[in-house]
Design a protein around this motif. Structure first.
Motif, PDB file in Angstrom:
ATOM      1  N   GLY A 182       0.685  -2.369 -14.036  1.00 44.11           N
ATOM      2  CA  GLY A 182       0.730  -3.844 -14.161  1.00 44.11           C
ATOM      3  C   GLY A 182       0.607  -4.431 -12.558  1.00 44.11           C
ATOM      4  N   LEU A 183       0.705  -5.724 -12.373  1.00 45.89           N
ATOM      5  CA  LEU A 183       0.556  -6.383 -11.446  1.00 45.89           C
ATOM      6  C   LEU A 183       1.779  -6.132 -10.382  1.00 45.89           C
ATOM      7  CD1 LEU A 183      -0.972  -8.734  -9.775  1.00 45.89           C
ATOM      8  CD2 LEU A 183       0.569 -10.377 -11.056  1.00 45.89           C
ATOM      9  N   HIS A 184       1.589  -5.629  -9.223  1.00 40.06           N
ATOM     10  CA  HIS A 184       2.500  -5.211  -8.207  1.00 40.06           C
ATOM     11  C   HIS A 184       2.444  -6.557  -7.138  1.00 40.06           C
ATOM     12  CE1 HIS A 184       4.287  -3.623  -4.456  1.00 40.06           C
ATOM     13  NE2 HIS A 184       4.914  -2.693  -5.201  1.00 40.06           N
ATOM     14  N   ASN A 215     -10.272   2.281  -0.326  1.00 37.81           N
ATOM     15  CA  ASN A 215     -11.293   3.260  -0.823  1.00 37.81           C
ATOM     16  C   ASN A 215     -11.148   4.286   0.340  1.00 37.81           C
ATOM     17  OD1 ASN A 215     -11.877   1.681  -2.960  1.00 37.81           O
ATOM     18  ND2 ASN A 215     -13.725   0.724  -1.922  1.00 37.81           N
ATOM     19  N   GLU A 216     -11.278   4.033   1.630  1.00 42.53           N
ATOM     20  CA  GLU A 216     -11.269   5.131   2.645  1.00 42.53           C
ATOM     21  C   GLU A 216     -10.011   5.986   2.399  1.00 42.53           C
ATOM     22  OE1 GLU A 216     -12.037   3.083   6.035  1.00 42.53           O
ATOM     23  OE2 GLU A 216     -14.179   2.868   5.789  1.00 42.53           O
ATOM     24  N   MET A 217      -9.208   5.101   2.129  1.00 41.14           N
ATOM     25  CA  MET A 217      -7.917   6.251   1.959  1.00 41.14           C
ATOM     26  C   MET A 217      -7.665   6.816   0.477  1.00 41.14           C
ATOM     27  SD  MET A 217      -4.822   3.383   3.258  1.00 41.14           S
ATOM     28  CE  MET A 217      -5.220   2.229   4.729  1.00 41.14           C
ATOM     29  N   ALA A 218      -8.716   6.446  -0.250  1.00 42.90           N
ATOM     30  CA  ALA A 218      -8.545   7.112  -1.731  1.00 42.90           C
ATOM     31  C   ALA A 218      -7.275   6.770  -2.294  1.00 42.90           C
ATOM     32  CB  ALA A 218      -8.762   8.678  -1.368  1.00 42.90           C
ATOM     33  N   LEU A 219      -6.806   5.582  -2.206  1.00 45.49           N
ATOM     34  CA  LEU A 219      -5.706   5.059  -3.044  1.00 45.49           C
ATOM     35  C   LEU A 219      -5.909   4.559  -4.257  1.00 45.49           C
ATOM     36  CD1 LEU A 219      -4.017   2.737   0.084  1.00 45.49           C
ATOM     37  CD2 LEU A 219      -3.528   5.459  -0.586  1.00 45.49           C
ATOM     38  N   PRO A 220      -4.881   4.968  -5.159  1.00 45.47           N
ATOM     39  CA  PRO A 220      -5.266   4.414  -6.691  1.00 45.47           C
ATOM     40  C   PRO A 220      -4.917   2.886  -6.923  1.00 45.47           C
ATOM     41  CG  PRO A 220      -3.221   5.668  -6.489  1.00 45.47           C
ATOM     42  CD  PRO A 220      -3.660   5.841  -5.012  1.00 45.47           C
ATOM     43  N   ILE A 221      -5.450   2.340  -6.162  1.00 46.28           N
ATOM     44  CA  ILE A 221      -5.144   0.778  -6.266  1.00 46.28           C
ATOM     45  C   ILE A 221      -6.305  -0.089  -6.721  1.00 46.28           C
ATOM     46  CG2 ILE A 221      -4.257  -1.126  -4.987  1.00 46.28           C
ATOM     47  CD1 ILE A 221      -3.183   0.706  -2.903  1.00 46.28           C
ATOM     48  N   ARG A 222      -6.052  -0.938  -7.771  1.00 46.63           N
ATOM     49  CA  ARG A 222      -7.142  -1.793  -8.324  1.00 46.63           C
ATOM     50  C   ARG A 222      -6.784  -3.273  -7.572  1.00 46.63           C
ATOM     51  NH1 ARG A 222      -8.205  -4.477 -13.464  1.00 46.63           N
ATOM     52  NH2 ARG A 222      -6.233  -3.307 -14.243  1.00 46.63           N
ATOM     53  N   ILE A 223      -7.788  -3.824  -6.940  1.00 45.22           N
ATOM     54  CA  ILE A 223      -7.627  -5.068  -6.357  1.00 45.22           C
ATOM     55  C   ILE A 223      -8.695  -6.107  -6.873  1.00 45.22           C
ATOM     56  CG2 ILE A 223      -7.719  -6.330  -4.125  1.00 45.22           C
ATOM     57  CD1 ILE A 223      -7.554  -3.620  -2.748  1.00 45.22           C
ATOM     58  N   LEU A 227       0.767  -1.230   0.138  1.00 51.06           N
ATOM     59  CA  LEU A 227       0.184  -0.150   0.046  1.00 51.06           C
ATOM     60  C   LEU A 227       0.908   1.383  -0.175  1.00 51.06           C
ATOM     61  CD1 LEU A 227      -2.788  -1.273   2.584  1.00 51.06           C
ATOM     62  CD2 LEU A 227      -2.698  -1.242   0.115  1.00 51.06           C
ATOM     63  N   ALA A 228       1.932   1.152   0.731  1.00 49.15           N
ATOM     64  CA  ALA A 228       2.972   2.238   0.666  1.00 49.15           C
ATOM     65  C   ALA A 228       3.572   2.701  -0.625  1.00 49.15           C
ATOM     66  CB  ALA A 228       3.699   2.166   2.043  1.00 49.15           C
ATOM     67  N   GLU A 229       3.790   1.329  -1.282  1.00 40.55           N
ATOM     68  CA  GLU A 229       4.630   1.833  -2.606  1.00 40.55           C
ATOM     69  C   GLU A 229       3.664   2.210  -3.670  1.00 40.55           C
ATOM     70  OE1 GLU A 229       6.740  -1.956  -3.481  1.00 40.55           O
ATOM     71  OE2 GLU A 229       7.573  -1.940  -1.461  1.00 40.55           O
ATOM     72  N   LEU A 230       2.445   1.658  -3.531  1.00 41.93           N
ATOM     73  CA  LEU A 230       1.451   2.018  -4.619  1.00 41.93           C
ATOM     74  C   LEU A 230       0.508   3.506  -4.360  1.00 41.93           C
ATOM     75  CD1 LEU A 230      -0.141  -1.199  -5.353  1.00 41.93           C
ATOM     76  CD2 LEU A 230       1.343  -0.258  -6.615  1.00 41.93           C
ATOM     77  N   ALA A 231       0.963   3.976  -3.131  1.00 36.98           N
ATOM     78  CA  ALA A 231      -0.019   5.149  -2.439  1.00 36.98           C
ATOM     79  C   ALA A 231       0.211   6.256  -3.465  1.00 36.98           C
ATOM     80  CB  ALA A 231       0.404   5.525  -1.167  1.00 36.98           C
TER      81      ALA A 231
END
Length: 801
Positions: free
Chosen positions: A64-66, A89-97, A54-58
């Motif tokens: 691609g796949l991390h 979602n609550e942190m508003a991180l640009p991450i697709r899971i 999460l920290a690296e993708l924040a």
């Protein structure tokens, strides 16, 4: 310390949480090539594993796949996706899971290969399928981290070996990939870390604060447990009372059949109609999901369950765990205890209910080990070669490969670190040709070597069939059970059990009594019926044997004389054994001989576990038959084997000598059904036998029939075939458990205490009530028939003719 990105730190603050020390440590050590985290259930270990991701993708921008997350259960992957999506979602991180399992729609699976999410949650089987595609290097080339959750559960089986081979393949495609293992219950952390690491690199171990000790005790009832059996029905009133006094109770059983029986009797006694469900692997997916949903919603007071709820799914507000029957394995007991009060720094509460009198002793020994934090487990040994054969097929599906490169990849997986090149080449030769006796058949000519030395599939169209048969989970020969009129799927039962049913008979499934109407196209059709005593469907769930470490604890407890933790009735029973005979010891083998019902009985107290004691019974009766002692049958428990026959055993020492037992084992194994069953399993995993074909599913009988023919053919024409060697090793280690017998013979070193009694000893007497008696067809039974015939002739006056 590595600082949390502001949006993640703010989220922790809004939750009112402080980051745990082990979560901080995971951030600080995020660049370790491999790291094993051992943290208590409820300690936030899954979040700890994901925090570096999460920290690296924040900050966004990653394509691609991390991170790849691998769990033993499909439901666990889906549960983690739900639990992880909310904070993201609550942190508003640009991450697709996303998750990818056998339940994922085909369209979504295709899209994931073309456009993978940042975080993909999957299982070992789905990962094996993903790396079999030609585009795998493109999909996994960006991979930075793999998180293996509940790694202890995977490491105990071939699924773990398959996963570690897959990690080696991923490492070749993504050299910067880092490995993280997460677990709450590990008996040998260094051994598990060695499996996780890229051999021979070390893997650091991070130990979290274990939290408060669990609140565990054994249920003591006014009515003593029965002398034999495994149902614990005597305790149902007390169990119902415990359910009433708690919010949600998980009632664990060691087998599915025991869970069905207990649920049936529990429901009959449930006069208040408390909401109680049942959950095990043979129920339909819809039935399981219905129970899971009710658990999450807090609508159930109790759930009768098996290993399907062992692992880290946080279903609901569980505040009590009840283990019915001795746990057999301290590590599994601790894992199940952790399901209660699934929170950090809150003690788990659990009650253990012994099913019979001797299990009282085992439960006390297991509780002492759990309180002391001494876990147990059997070592896994070297990487199995049938799994390696399947991995070679997987690699071939993805395109041509160089054997030298693949050999080095395989040796980077911990369990295969000492694999010899000759062993690898034997596996490669089998996958390519089928081996000496099968190379004439086109169906097993699967690989060819090109002029450039590269190996490739002989027919690229074979990829579909290979992918359809991937995996190391062996399905038992089960058939679906459906309602005749509505066609509602209730679950499945073993095909062998279905074959014994007659129209009108009733049996239990999913806690309800159903009437057998007929078998139509491999589907058991039933109707509802509740006015007859049901039989119980037999399921292929795990039949646990008590571990070696726990057996040693039991022997220590028996010989210590410090029995204050035992109920009075158990203390009196053991005292009577000490007075009338001897107490079994770890360094000596106690064998008792006594008459009962006009038969000579011999009881061998080997404390080797149920599988080994069963094998010991087969070997002993074989030796007794050769010695002219006319055995008639035997019965085995985790602790002893009782043999009865026509003639008294005056000197049992030769019967249990190491050399004699080993010779008897070789003779017995050569023509035994155990070997054929094991060969079928090995054949399926290695790719010799196909379970699934396009538009066709092979029935259990068909698979068994064809595997039996293959076994007999190889045994006759190619006795040194690779799969026969694997089969023998598997049988000795698994179904036969001869290693446990060998361990017993090593610790006793031929020291035998033979006690001759005039009646059954207190420890042997319950064996006379045990189910599962195995008859011996031999000279003893023939002698009985001859004597009975002579008696009848005498009484009819024809004896002199």
């Amino acid at each position: 310390m590595t600082a949390l990105p502001p949006n993640i730190a703010d989220w922790f603050h809004r939750q009112g949480w402080e980051i745990h020390p082990h979560q901080k440590a995971m951030l600080d050590r995020a660049e370790e090539p491999a790291l094993l985290l051992i943290a208590p259930t409820g300690g936030g270990k899954t979040l700890a594993g994901f925090l570096p991701t999460l920290a690296e993708l924040a900050e966004g921008g990653f394509e691609g796949l991390h991170t790849l997350y691998v769990s033993p259960l499909k439901a666990l992957a889906a549960d983690i996706r739900r639990n992880l999506t909310r904070p993201v979602n609550e942190m508003a991180l640009p991450i697709r899971i996303e998750d990818r399992t056998g339940d994922t729609p085909a369209s979504q699976r295709r899209r994931q290969r073309a456009d993978p999410p940042h975080i993909l949650l999957t299982t070992p089987e789905s990962l094996a399928l993903l790396i079999s595609y030609e585009d795998a290097p493109r999909m996994f080339g960006s991979l930075r981290r793999v998180i293996v959750d509940e790694i202890h559960a995977l490491a105990e089986s071939k699924r773990g070996d398959q996963l570690m081979l897959a990690l080696s393949r991923l490492q070749a495609m993504a050299p910067a990939m880092r490995r993280v293992g997460l677990s709450a219950t590990v008996e040998d952390p260094p051994a598990l870390a060695a499996q996780l690491a890229r051999a021979p690199d070390p893997c650091p171990i991070l130990l979290a604060d274990p939290g408060p000790p669990p609140d565990i005790e054994m249920l003591v009832t006014d009515t003593p447990p029965p002398w034999a059996g495994g149902g614990a029905h005597y305790a149902i009133p007390q169990v119902l009372d415990l359910v009433r006094r708690h919010r949600t109770t998980l009632i664990f059983h060691n087998t599915r059949a025991q869970a069905e029986i207990f649920f049936h009797h529990l429901w009959l006694a449930n006069e208040e109609a408390l909401p109680i469900g049942i959950h095990h692997g043979s129920l339909s997916r819809a039935a399981r999901e219905k129970v899971e949903g009710a658990m999450v919603a807090g609508e159930l007071s109790a759930i009768v369950c098996t290993g399907t709820l062992d692992l880290g799914i946080d279903w609901g507000d569980v505040d009590l765990v009840i283990q019915i029957g001795a746990p057999k394995n301290v590590k599994k007991l601790v894992q199940r205890i952790g399901r209660a009060n699934h929170r950090y720094n809150a003690p788990s509460k659990a009650i253990v209910v012994p099913a019979n009198r001797f299990e009282v002793v085992e439960c006390v020994a297991a509780l002492e080990a759990a309180r002391a934090g001494e876990l147990d487990g059997e070592p896994r040994g070297r990487g199995p070669q049938d799994v390696l054969c399947q991995h070679i097929l997987i690699r071939a599906c993805a395109g041509p490969f160089d054997a030298d490169d693949l050999f080095e990849e395989v040796r980077a997986a911990g369990a295969y670190a000492d694999l010899a090149r000759a062993e690898f080449d034997a596996c490669l030769n089998f996958v390519a040709t089928g081996g000496y006796a099968l190379r004439a058949y086109d169906r097993w000519q699967r690989l060819k070597q090109g002029p450039d030395g590269m190996w490739a599939l002989r027919d690229p169209r074979a990829t579909t069939r290979i992918r359809m048969n991937l995996g190391t989970i062996i399905d038992y020969d089960n058939v679906d059970v459906r309602m005749r009129r509505s066609h509602q799927l209730l679950g499945e039962i073993e095909e062998g059990f279905a074959a014994t049913l007659h129209p009108g008979e009733t049996f239990l499934i999913g806690g309800q009594v159903v009437r057998y109407e007929g078998l139509k196209e491999m589907v058991v059709e039933v109707s509802r019926r509740s006015d007859k005593e049901p039989r119980v469907a037999t399921y292929g769930g795990t039949k646990f044997s008590t571990t070696t470490e726990l057996q040693h604890r039991i022997l220590d407890l028996l010989n210590s004389g410090e029995w204050d933790a035992l109920p009075g009735h158990t203390r009196d029973w053991l005292a009577l054994q000490r007075d009338r005979s001897l107490m079994p010891r770890a360094d000596r083998l106690l064998i008792e001989s006594f008459p009962f019902e006009n038969r000579a009985h011999t009881c061998v107290h080997a404390f080797a576990g149920r599988n080994a004691q069963q094998t010991l019974g087969l070997l002993l009766t074989h030796r007794m038959e050769e010695a002219g002692l006319h055995p008639l049958g035997f019965v085995a428990t985790d602790y002893a084997t009782l043999v009865w026959g026509l003639d008294e055993v005056t000197d049992p020492a030769p019967l249990v000598s190491r050399g004699e037992l080993e010779d008897g084992l070789e003779t017995w194994l050569s023509g035994n059904a155990v070997m054929k069953r094991t060969f079928r399993n090995v054949g399926i995993i290695s790719g010799l036998i196909e379970r699934n074909l396009p538009q066709l599913k092979k029935s259990g009988r068909q698979a068994t029939f064809s595997s039996d023919i293959l076994y007999d053919t190889l045994h006759k024409y190619d006795p040194d075939h690779l799969l026969l060697r694997i089969t023998r090793d598997e049988a000795l280690r698994g179904l036969v458990s001869f290693g446990r017998i060998d361990e017993m013979l090593a610790r006793t070193e031929g020291r035998v205490d033979h006690v001759v009694l005039d009646r059954p000893s207190p420890l042997a007497a319950p064996m006379l009530l045990e189910r599962g008696r195995v008859p011996v067809e031999g000279a003893g039974r023939q002698r009985i028939e001859e004597e009975e015939a002579a008696r009848l002739l005498r009484e009819s006056g024809l004896g002199a003719l």
